[in-house]
Design a protein around this motif. Sequence first.
Motif, PDB file in Angstrom:
ATOM      1  N   PHE A 150      13.494  20.724 -75.000  1.00 61.88           N
ATOM      2  CA  PHE A 150      13.428  21.500 -74.161  1.00 61.88           C
ATOM      3  C   PHE A 150      14.389  21.313 -73.211  1.00 61.88           C
ATOM      4  CE2 PHE A 150      11.634  23.427 -69.986  1.00 61.88           C
ATOM      5  CZ  PHE A 150      10.824  24.347 -70.579  1.00 61.88           C
ATOM      6  N   LYS A 151      15.073  22.543 -72.604  1.00 61.01           N
ATOM      7  CA  LYS A 151      16.154  22.291 -71.616  1.00 61.01           C
ATOM      8  C   LYS A 151      15.726  22.890 -70.224  1.00 61.01           C
ATOM      9  CE  LYS A 151      19.882  22.254 -74.602  1.00 61.01           C
ATOM     10  NZ  LYS A 151      21.391  22.883 -74.745  1.00 61.01           N
ATOM     11  N   SER A 152      16.207  22.468 -69.228  1.00 58.95           N
ATOM     12  CA  SER A 152      15.898  22.622 -67.868  1.00 58.95           C
ATOM     13  C   SER A 152      16.931  22.321 -67.034  1.00 58.95           C
ATOM     14  CB  SER A 152      14.409  21.911 -67.518  1.00 58.95           C
ATOM     15  OG  SER A 152      14.094  22.310 -66.312  1.00 58.95           O
ATOM     16  N   GLY A 153      17.305  23.250 -66.116  1.00 60.98           N
ATOM     17  CA  GLY A 153      18.213  22.836 -64.931  1.00 60.98           C
ATOM     18  C   GLY A 153      18.189  23.634 -63.957  1.00 60.98           C
ATOM     19  N   TYR A 154      19.202  23.581 -62.993  1.00 63.87           N
ATOM     20  CA  TYR A 154      19.337  24.381 -61.785  1.00 63.87           C
ATOM     21  C   TYR A 154      20.920  25.271 -61.985  1.00 63.87           C
ATOM     22  CZ  TYR A 154      15.574  22.227 -59.007  1.00 63.87           C
ATOM     23  OH  TYR A 154      14.446  21.934 -58.583  1.00 63.87           O
ATOM     24  N   VAL A 155      20.510  26.445 -61.600  1.00 65.93           N
ATOM     25  CA  VAL A 155      21.753  27.392 -61.963  1.00 65.93           C
ATOM     26  C   VAL A 155      22.062  27.988 -60.671  1.00 65.93           C
ATOM     27  CG1 VAL A 155      22.609  29.372 -63.037  1.00 65.93           C
ATOM     28  CG2 VAL A 155      21.308  27.520 -64.251  1.00 65.93           C
ATOM     29  N   ALA A 156      23.080  27.836 -59.891  1.00 69.96           N
ATOM     30  CA  ALA A 156      23.363  28.507 -58.578  1.00 69.96           C
ATOM     31  C   ALA A 156      24.130  29.680 -58.961  1.00 69.96           C
ATOM     32  CB  ALA A 156      24.343  27.510 -57.574  1.00 69.96           C
ATOM     33  N   GLN A 185      26.726  32.183 -39.922  1.00 68.25           N
ATOM     34  CA  GLN A 185      27.520  32.380 -41.061  1.00 68.25           C
ATOM     35  C   GLN A 185      27.822  30.880 -41.507  1.00 68.25           C
ATOM     36  OE1 GLN A 185      30.838  34.679 -39.863  1.00 68.25           O
ATOM     37  NE2 GLN A 185      29.875  36.674 -40.912  1.00 68.25           N
ATOM     38  N   SER A 186      28.150  30.035 -40.460  1.00 70.98           N
ATOM     39  CA  SER A 186      28.478  28.629 -40.974  1.00 70.98           C
ATOM     40  C   SER A 186      27.147  27.855 -41.682  1.00 70.98           C
ATOM     41  CB  SER A 186      28.508  27.632 -39.895  1.00 70.98           C
ATOM     42  OG  SER A 186      29.660  27.965 -39.135  1.00 70.98           O
ATOM     43  N   VAL A 187      25.760  28.196 -41.208  1.00 73.18           N
ATOM     44  CA  VAL A 187      24.697  27.887 -41.828  1.00 73.18           C
ATOM     45  C   VAL A 187      24.426  28.546 -43.065  1.00 73.18           C
ATOM     46  CG1 VAL A 187      22.266  27.712 -41.776  1.00 73.18           C
ATOM     47  CG2 VAL A 187      23.551  27.103 -39.686  1.00 73.18           C
ATOM     48  N   MET A 188      25.073  29.912 -43.487  1.00 75.26           N
ATOM     49  CA  MET A 188      24.608  30.486 -44.534  1.00 75.26           C
ATOM     50  C   MET A 188      25.696  30.109 -45.478  1.00 75.26           C
ATOM     51  SD  MET A 188      24.721  34.384 -42.763  1.00 75.26           S
ATOM     52  CE  MET A 188      25.165  35.344 -44.313  1.00 75.26           C
ATOM     53  N   VAL A 189      26.945  29.638 -45.166  1.00 73.64           N
ATOM     54  CA  VAL A 189      27.835  29.144 -46.183  1.00 73.64           C
ATOM     55  C   VAL A 189      27.473  27.722 -46.565  1.00 73.64           C
ATOM     56  CG1 VAL A 189      30.324  28.190 -46.388  1.00 73.64           C
ATOM     57  CG2 VAL A 189      29.815  30.635 -45.451  1.00 73.64           C
ATOM     58  N   LYS A 190      26.901  27.082 -45.721  1.00 77.47           N
ATOM     59  CA  LYS A 190      26.489  25.572 -45.886  1.00 77.47           C
ATOM     60  C   LYS A 190      25.329  25.554 -46.895  1.00 77.47           C
ATOM     61  CE  LYS A 190      27.451  23.312 -41.662  1.00 77.47           C
ATOM     62  NZ  LYS A 190      26.934  23.132 -40.420  1.00 77.47           N
ATOM     63  N   ALA A 191      24.503  26.786 -46.669  1.00 76.40           N
ATOM     64  CA  ALA A 191      23.444  26.775 -47.597  1.00 76.40           C
ATOM     65  C   ALA A 191      23.519  26.931 -48.997  1.00 76.40           C
ATOM     66  CB  ALA A 191      22.313  27.722 -47.114  1.00 76.40           C
ATOM     67  N   ALA A 192      24.818  27.780 -49.369  1.00 80.38           N
ATOM     68  CA  ALA A 192      25.339  28.223 -50.505  1.00 80.38           C
ATOM     69  C   ALA A 192      25.912  26.774 -50.984  1.00 80.38           C
ATOM     70  CB  ALA A 192      26.574  29.185 -50.637  1.00 80.38           C
ATOM     71  N   ARG A 193      26.710  26.060 -50.178  1.00 83.39           N
ATOM     72  CA  ARG A 193      27.337  24.785 -50.813  1.00 83.39           C
ATOM     73  C   ARG A 193      26.313  23.768 -51.312  1.00 83.39           C
ATOM     74  NH1 ARG A 193      32.024  25.804 -50.105  1.00 83.39           N
ATOM     75  NH2 ARG A 193      32.959  26.653 -48.394  1.00 83.39           N
ATOM     76  N   VAL A 194      24.901  23.687 -50.538  1.00 89.08           N
ATOM     77  CA  VAL A 194      24.092  22.862 -51.039  1.00 89.08           C
ATOM     78  C   VAL A 194      23.648  23.429 -52.326  1.00 89.08           C
ATOM     79  CG1 VAL A 194      21.720  21.975 -50.614  1.00 89.08           C
ATOM     80  CG2 VAL A 194      23.319  22.167 -48.791  1.00 89.08           C
ATOM     81  N   ALA A 195      23.505  24.615 -52.642  1.00 89.08           N
ATOM     82  CA  ALA A 195      23.027  25.127 -53.981  1.00 89.08           C
ATOM     83  C   ALA A 195      24.126  24.565 -54.968  1.00 89.08           C
ATOM     84  CB  ALA A 195      22.798  26.553 -53.725  1.00 89.08           C
ATOM     85  N   ILE A 196      25.237  24.675 -54.697  1.00 93.86           N
ATOM     86  CA  ILE A 196      26.317  24.232 -55.744  1.00 93.86           C
ATOM     87  C   ILE A 196      26.096  22.831 -55.910  1.00 93.86           C
ATOM     88  CG2 ILE A 196      28.776  24.123 -55.668  1.00 93.86           C
ATOM     89  CD1 ILE A 196      29.206  26.842 -53.995  1.00 93.86           C
ATOM     90  N   THR A 197      25.912  22.202 -54.874  1.00 94.80           N
ATOM     91  CA  THR A 197      25.699  20.666 -55.062  1.00 94.80           C
ATOM     92  C   THR A 197      24.470  20.557 -55.876  1.00 94.80           C
ATOM     93  OG1 THR A 197      26.597  20.318 -52.737  1.00 94.80           O
ATOM     94  CG2 THR A 197      25.604  18.370 -53.850  1.00 94.80           C
ATOM     95  N   ASP A 198      23.374  21.097 -55.853  1.00 96.50           N
ATOM     96  CA  ASP A 198      22.333  20.836 -56.618  1.00 96.50           C
ATOM     97  C   ASP A 198      22.426  21.394 -57.840  1.00 96.50           C
ATOM     98  OD1 ASP A 198      20.981  19.960 -54.394  1.00 96.50           O
ATOM     99  OD2 ASP A 198      20.020  21.550 -53.865  1.00 96.50           O
ATOM    100  N   ALA A 199      23.471  22.231 -58.344  1.00102.24           N
ATOM    101  CA  ALA A 199      23.251  22.971 -59.517  1.00102.24           C
ATOM    102  C   ALA A 199      23.697  22.214 -60.832  1.00102.24           C
ATOM    103  CB  ALA A 199      24.082  24.146 -59.455  1.00102.24           C
ATOM    104  N   ASP A 200      23.282  22.298 -62.138  1.00107.05           N
ATOM    105  CA  ASP A 200      23.749  21.943 -63.104  1.00107.05           C
ATOM    106  C   ASP A 200      24.985  22.578 -63.713  1.00107.05           C
ATOM    107  OD1 ASP A 200      21.923  19.624 -63.856  1.00107.05           O
ATOM    108  OD2 ASP A 200      20.507  21.237 -63.262  1.00107.05           O
ATOM    109  N   VAL A 201      24.527  23.795 -63.569  1.00112.43           N
ATOM    110  CA  VAL A 201      25.605  24.774 -63.899  1.00112.43           C
ATOM    111  C   VAL A 201      25.924  25.846 -62.803  1.00112.43           C
ATOM    112  CG1 VAL A 201      26.149  26.751 -65.673  1.00112.43           C
ATOM    113  CG2 VAL A 201      24.839  24.849 -66.370  1.00112.43           C
ATOM    114  N   ILE A 202      27.024  26.672 -62.513  1.00111.34           N
ATOM    115  CA  ILE A 202      27.257  27.484 -61.597  1.00111.34           C
ATOM    116  C   ILE A 202      27.628  28.594 -62.225  1.00111.34           C
ATOM    117  CG2 ILE A 202      28.873  28.061 -59.552  1.00111.34           C
ATOM    118  CD1 ILE A 202      29.697  24.783 -59.429  1.00111.34           C
ATOM    119  N   VAL A 203      26.993  29.797 -61.713  1.00112.22           N
ATOM    120  CA  VAL A 203      27.361  31.182 -62.218  1.00112.22           C
ATOM    121  C   VAL A 203      28.509  31.808 -61.071  1.00112.22           C
ATOM    122  CG1 VAL A 203      26.825  33.606 -62.515  1.00112.22           C
ATOM    123  CG2 VAL A 203      25.193  31.777 -63.636  1.00112.22           C
ATOM    124  N   LEU A 204      29.742  32.170 -61.399  1.00114.65           N
ATOM    125  CA  LEU A 204      30.628  32.841 -60.423  1.00114.65           C
ATOM    126  C   LEU A 204      30.446  34.174 -60.785  1.00114.65           C
ATOM    127  CD1 LEU A 204      32.607  33.049 -58.310  1.00114.65           C
ATOM    128  CD2 LEU A 204      34.355  32.366 -59.984  1.00114.65           C
TER     129      LEU A 204
END
Length: 303
Positions: free
Chosen positions: A7-13, A75-94
């Motif tokens: 079973f595979k599982s993970g976070y994707v931003a 906007q700062s908080v919005m961008v920070k929220a995106a950055r936290v998601a990137i930190t949490d991610a196993d894989v990033i979808v650009l």
Amino acid sequence: MQFSDKFKSGYVALVGQPNVGKSTLLNALLGTKLAIISPKPQTTRHRILGVLTGEDYQIVFLDTPGLIKPQYELQSVMVKAARVAITDADVIVLMTEAGKSPAEADLEILEQLKSTGKPILLAINKIDLIYKDLLLPLIDAYSQIHEFLDIIPISALELDGLDELKRSLREALPEHPPYYPEDYLTEHSERFFVSEIIREKIFYLYGEEIPYSTTVEIVEFKEKTGKKDYIQAAIYVERDSQRAMLIGKKGLALKRVGQLAREEIEQLLNRPVYLDLWVKVREKWRRDPAAVKHFGYSTNLPK
Ligand SMILES: Nc1nc2c(ncn2[C@@H]2O[C@H](COP(=O)(O)OP(=O)(O)OP(=O)(O)O)[C@@H](O)[C@H]2O)c(=O)[nH]1
Ligand SMILES: [Mg+2]
């Protein structure tokens, strides 16, 4: 359900410039509307979590606000929220929009993502809008810039390429038991979705100024047995003149917001609703850290 070792599982931003279709993709992958969408950039202000569970995998998607150079507190908080998601991610979808060549802003974002060392899948969206002949040279150009996990052309709107995208993401995820129960969809509350629906209608119905100056706060949410639910929402803008514009002549503009929002809220909740909208002014709230926080914008997932 019995989960095998495989079973595979993970976070994707899901990340990228504003307006490339990240939220449309989240909704398309999950087959339900979780994130609001609009033709205007910077629609999404929070990271939105949506869980997709298959036979032998679970992908926890994080939709994020578009990456920009912030000019004020919201906007700062919005961008920070995106950055936290990137930190949490196993894989990033650009995610990018299909065009003649890679856009400068996309390359800047790619540079930031590369520094995480995480696998990056490039999803080239909106291929329904371009001549197919442009696609191969574009893929070729991108593949020379970075060793992507995969490059997948998609149309989130027309549900094109999504199976391939899911397959590729599943491949890349670590072997891990599921993070959430198999029928789990999201963490956010009904209150949150109701406020987002109202905000979405405002993004659709007004020009450039009002949507960006607006935030929505649910003041009261009362379930009433045998009667309509009562929901009171306050729509905040930054100036009196905006308040007047939002309400419109004889209240007609606000009435339209209420009508459209109520219809969708009723679909979401599956019961009739009385939606009571108020318009208030909180001067320059977008620039005020205390107000931005008060209105629920943070790097955490919104409840
Ligand atoms: N033609 C076409 N339009 C699309 C596609 N995907 C999204 N769109 C449109 O692009 C616009 C922006 O979509 P969103 O999903 O809100 O984009 P986003 O990346 O989440 O934007 P932000 O939240 O502002 O960062 C909307 O008008 C969508 O209907 C697609 O595959 N093809
Ligand atoms: Mg979005």
